[in-house]
Design a protein around this motif. Structure first.
Motif, PDB file in Angstrom:
ATOM      1  N   ARG A 274      74.534 -84.222  42.247  1.00 18.62           N
ATOM      2  CA  ARG A 274      74.441 -84.340  43.859  1.00 18.62           C
ATOM      3  C   ARG A 274      75.364 -83.624  44.381  1.00 18.62           C
ATOM      4  O   ARG A 274      75.181 -83.108  45.581  1.00 18.62           O
ATOM      5  N   MET A 275      76.672 -83.305  44.064  1.00 17.18           N
ATOM      6  CA  MET A 275      77.807 -82.686  44.543  1.00 17.18           C
ATOM      7  C   MET A 275      77.220 -81.022  44.558  1.00 17.18           C
ATOM      8  O   MET A 275      77.476 -80.663  45.708  1.00 17.18           O
ATOM      9  N   ALA A 276      76.668 -80.554  43.555  1.00 14.72           N
ATOM     10  CA  ALA A 276      76.429 -79.406  43.515  1.00 14.72           C
ATOM     11  C   ALA A 276      75.205 -79.160  44.432  1.00 14.72           C
ATOM     12  O   ALA A 276      75.057 -77.917  45.288  1.00 14.72           O
ATOM     13  N   GLU A 277      74.200 -79.995  44.609  1.00 13.04           N
ATOM     14  CA  GLU A 277      73.197 -79.790  45.596  1.00 13.04           C
ATOM     15  C   GLU A 277      73.828 -79.720  47.078  1.00 13.04           C
ATOM     16  O   GLU A 277      73.424 -78.929  47.736  1.00 13.04           O
ATOM     17  N   PHE A 278      74.945 -80.604  47.183  1.00 12.65           N
ATOM     18  CA  PHE A 278      75.424 -80.767  48.512  1.00 12.65           C
ATOM     19  C   PHE A 278      76.095 -79.534  48.827  1.00 12.65           C
ATOM     20  O   PHE A 278      76.164 -79.236  50.092  1.00 12.65           O
ATOM     21  N   ALA A 279      76.784 -79.104  47.994  1.00  9.79           N
ATOM     22  CA  ALA A 279      77.566 -77.764  48.293  1.00  9.79           C
ATOM     23  C   ALA A 279      76.618 -76.627  48.386  1.00  9.79           C
ATOM     24  O   ALA A 279      76.917 -75.705  49.318  1.00  9.79           O
ATOM     25  N   ARG A 280      75.496 -76.636  47.656  1.00  8.44           N
ATOM     26  CA  ARG A 280      74.597 -75.474  47.876  1.00  8.44           C
ATOM     27  C   ARG A 280      73.729 -75.710  49.314  1.00  8.44           C
ATOM     28  O   ARG A 280      73.730 -74.586  50.032  1.00  8.44           O
ATOM     29  N   ASP A 281      73.397 -76.817  49.697  1.00  8.92           N
ATOM     30  CA  ASP A 281      72.787 -77.181  50.837  1.00  8.92           C
ATOM     31  C   ASP A 281      73.618 -76.829  52.118  1.00  8.92           C
ATOM     32  O   ASP A 281      72.991 -76.381  53.317  1.00  8.92           O
TER      33      ASP A 281
ATOM     34  N   ASN B 248      79.498 -87.040  49.378  1.00  7.51           N
ATOM     35  CA  ASN B 248      78.138 -86.595  49.944  1.00  7.51           C
ATOM     36  C   ASN B 248      77.416 -87.843  50.776  1.00  7.51           C
ATOM     37  O   ASN B 248      76.739 -87.317  51.503  1.00  7.51           O
ATOM     38  N   HIS B 249      77.936 -88.938  50.518  1.00  4.34           N
ATOM     39  CA  HIS B 249      77.028 -89.999  51.190  1.00  4.34           C
ATOM     40  C   HIS B 249      77.748 -90.616  52.453  1.00  4.34           C
ATOM     41  O   HIS B 249      77.193 -91.221  53.517  1.00  4.34           O
ATOM     42  N   CYS B 250      79.061 -90.278  52.537  1.00  6.72           N
ATOM     43  CA  CYS B 250      79.704 -90.868  53.968  1.00  6.72           C
ATOM     44  C   CYS B 250      78.928 -90.169  55.211  1.00  6.72           C
ATOM     45  O   CYS B 250      78.965 -88.828  55.332  1.00  6.72           O
ATOM     46  N   PRO B 251      78.541 -90.978  56.320  1.00  7.04           N
ATOM     47  CA  PRO B 251      78.132 -90.588  57.529  1.00  7.04           C
ATOM     48  C   PRO B 251      79.177 -89.692  58.169  1.00  7.04           C
ATOM     49  O   PRO B 251      78.885 -88.917  58.968  1.00  7.04           O
ATOM     50  N   TYR B 252      80.394 -89.822  58.066  1.00  8.09           N
ATOM     51  CA  TYR B 252      81.469 -89.213  58.807  1.00  8.09           C
ATOM     52  C   TYR B 252      81.497 -87.701  58.191  1.00  8.09           C
ATOM     53  O   TYR B 252      81.307 -86.835  58.995  1.00  8.09           O
ATOM     54  N   VAL B 253      81.474 -87.703  56.853  1.00  4.06           N
ATOM     55  CA  VAL B 253      81.003 -86.205  56.318  1.00  4.06           C
ATOM     56  C   VAL B 253      80.077 -85.480  56.625  1.00  4.06           C
ATOM     57  O   VAL B 253      79.895 -84.606  57.072  1.00  4.06           O
ATOM     58  N   LYS B 254      78.878 -86.299  56.622  1.00  3.71           N
ATOM     59  CA  LYS B 254      77.488 -85.637  56.950  1.00  3.71           C
ATOM     60  C   LYS B 254      77.618 -85.107  58.441  1.00  3.71           C
ATOM     61  O   LYS B 254      76.898 -84.072  58.807  1.00  3.71           O
ATOM     62  N   ALA B 255      78.283 -86.025  59.221  1.00  9.97           N
ATOM     63  CA  ALA B 255      78.454 -85.442  60.701  1.00  9.97           C
ATOM     64  C   ALA B 255      79.322 -84.170  60.824  1.00  9.97           C
ATOM     65  O   ALA B 255      78.904 -83.573  61.845  1.00  9.97           O
ATOM     66  N   VAL B 256      80.297 -83.863  59.908  1.00  6.96           N
ATOM     67  CA  VAL B 256      81.157 -82.863  60.438  1.00  6.96           C
ATOM     68  C   VAL B 256      80.949 -81.760  59.147  1.00  6.96           C
ATOM     69  O   VAL B 256      81.612 -80.771  59.659  1.00  6.96           O
ATOM     70  N   VAL B 257      80.329 -81.904  58.425  1.00  7.48           N
ATOM     71  CA  VAL B 257      80.198 -81.023  57.166  1.00  7.48           C
ATOM     72  C   VAL B 257      79.810 -79.358  57.847  1.00  7.48           C
ATOM     73  O   VAL B 257      80.489 -78.475  57.297  1.00  7.48           O
ATOM     74  N   ASP B 258      79.062 -79.464  58.496  1.00  9.61           N
ATOM     75  CA  ASP B 258      78.535 -77.869  58.730  1.00  9.61           C
ATOM     76  C   ASP B 258      79.537 -77.365  59.510  1.00  9.61           C
ATOM     77  O   ASP B 258      79.862 -76.027  59.514  1.00  9.61           O
ATOM     78  N   ARG B 259      80.462 -78.278  60.528  1.00  8.56           N
ATOM     79  CA  ARG B 259      81.330 -77.639  61.341  1.00  8.56           C
ATOM     80  C   ARG B 259      82.571 -77.232  60.445  1.00  8.56           C
ATOM     81  O   ARG B 259      83.285 -76.168  60.762  1.00  8.56           O
ATOM     82  N   PHE B 260      82.936 -78.091  59.384  1.00 11.05           N
ATOM     83  CA  PHE B 260      83.909 -77.823  58.326  1.00 11.05           C
ATOM     84  C   PHE B 260      83.863 -76.591  57.761  1.00 11.05           C
ATOM     85  O   PHE B 260      84.576 -75.826  57.534  1.00 11.05           O
ATOM     86  N   VAL B 261      82.535 -76.204  57.309  1.00  8.91           N
ATOM     87  CA  VAL B 261      82.198 -74.990  56.490  1.00  8.91           C
ATOM     88  C   VAL B 261      82.511 -73.906  57.445  1.00  8.91           C
ATOM     89  O   VAL B 261      82.993 -72.776  56.892  1.00  8.91           O
ATOM     90  N   VAL B 262      82.034 -73.946  58.433  1.00  7.28           N
ATOM     91  CA  VAL B 262      82.436 -72.760  59.620  1.00  7.28           C
ATOM     92  C   VAL B 262      83.758 -72.523  59.586  1.00  7.28           C
ATOM     93  O   VAL B 262      84.248 -71.346  59.574  1.00  7.28           O
ATOM     94  N   ASP B 263      84.553 -73.410  59.913  1.00  2.00           N
ATOM     95  CA  ASP B 263      85.937 -73.534  60.021  1.00  2.00           C
ATOM     96  C   ASP B 263      86.755 -73.016  58.903  1.00  2.00           C
ATOM     97  O   ASP B 263      87.471 -72.329  58.591  1.00  2.00           O
ATOM     98  N   ALA B 264      86.214 -73.564  57.650  1.00  2.00           N
ATOM     99  CA  ALA B 264      86.644 -73.160  56.362  1.00  2.00           C
ATOM    100  C   ALA B 264      86.756 -71.635  56.116  1.00  2.00           C
ATOM    101  O   ALA B 264      87.366 -71.141  55.513  1.00  2.00           O
ATOM    102  N   ARG B 265      85.645 -71.306  56.558  1.00  2.00           N
ATOM    103  CA  ARG B 265      85.189 -69.732  56.455  1.00  2.00           C
ATOM    104  C   ARG B 265      86.183 -68.797  57.220  1.00  2.00           C
ATOM    105  O   ARG B 265      86.764 -67.897  56.692  1.00  2.00           O
ATOM    106  N   ARG B 266      86.403 -69.300  58.390  1.00  2.00           N
ATOM    107  CA  ARG B 266      87.347 -68.584  59.266  1.00  2.00           C
ATOM    108  C   ARG B 266      88.884 -68.598  58.416  1.00  2.00           C
ATOM    109  O   ARG B 266      89.484 -67.824  58.630  1.00  2.00           O
ATOM    110  N   LEU B 267      89.246 -69.794  57.938  1.00  2.00           N
ATOM    111  CA  LEU B 267      90.583 -69.977  57.401  1.00  2.00           C
ATOM    112  C   LEU B 267      90.654 -69.065  56.015  1.00  2.00           C
ATOM    113  O   LEU B 267      91.555 -68.715  55.958  1.00  2.00           O
ATOM    114  N   LEU B 268      89.621 -68.904  55.301  1.00  2.00           N
ATOM    115  CA  LEU B 268      89.534 -68.331  54.166  1.00  2.00           C
ATOM    116  C   LEU B 268      89.796 -66.709  54.408  1.00  2.00           C
ATOM    117  O   LEU B 268      90.442 -65.892  53.950  1.00  2.00           O
TER     118      LEU B 268
END
Length: 190
Positions: free
Chosen positions: A90-97, A46-66
């Motif tokens: 905080r993980m649960a919150e991050f995943a929900r957000d 949750n706290h890594c700036p690299y993850v924060k920078a890519v997470v929304d793009r990752f979620v979009v791509d993960a949905r396409r892969l699913l």
């Protein structure tokens, strides 16, 4: 935070079995998250700036892969006692957000991260249906900054190709870059 890059893909590596809980304590196994056309395992926190920078793009791509039949799972490997922003609530919150459409699991013992030889967050492992590694690289060239307009979606393109042809090893593959894993202090000498 120490910046780390992932090593090159090793196509002889096979996805180790695992069973880990989500933040609510429900166990998930590798076989439960496996898709008919492969599996993508993402080590995130949750706290890594690299993850924060890519997470929304990752979620979009993960949905396409699913949608293509590739299972997706995220694993949080950090020592959350030392890094409370990565603790299960905080993980649960991050995943929900971020509207995760896949399980986000806690690797409290860090045994799964060690079995994968994960080195940073984010660290992406893409497996074909027989569980041989086919992709270990970046999401895209954005890393901590927004990606250039029209850039390749490396992870999505690679795993889409693997879903279509399990023998395919995407080439080239660029390493993922992120914060080093936060190992428990009692394990640092291991």
């Amino acid at each position: 935070m120490a910046r780390t890059e992932t090593p090159a893909v090793d196509t002889t590596f096979h996805c180790p079995p695992f069973t880990l809980p989500d933040p609510e304590g429900r166990p998930w196994s590798r076989d439960q998250v496996m898709g008919p056309r492969g599996l993508l395992v993402a080590f995130l926190c949750n706290h890594c700036p690299y993850v924060k920078a890519v997470v929304d793009r990752f979620v979009v791509d993960a949905r396409r892969l699913l949608d293509l039949g590739v299972g997706v799972v995220a694993i949080m490997p950090n020592d959350f006692q030392a890094y409370p922003d990565d603790a299960p609530p905080r993980m649960a919150e991050f995943a929900r957000d971020h509207a995760f459409a896949f399980p986000y699991l806690v690797d409290e013992s860090q045994a799964v991260a060690r079995a994968f030889q994960a080195v940073c967050t984010p660290d992406f492992f893409g497996f074909e249906p027989g569980l041989a590694l086919r992709y270990r690289g970046r999401l895209d060239e954005g890393r901590k900054d927004p990606p250039p307009v029209g850039c390749r979606r490396d992870l999505l393109e690679a795993m889409s190709a693997v879903a279509a042809d399990p023998a395919h090893v995407p080439d080239p593959q660029w390493p993922s870059m992120g914060c080093s894993l936060k190992w428990r202090s009692d394990d640092e000498a291991v």
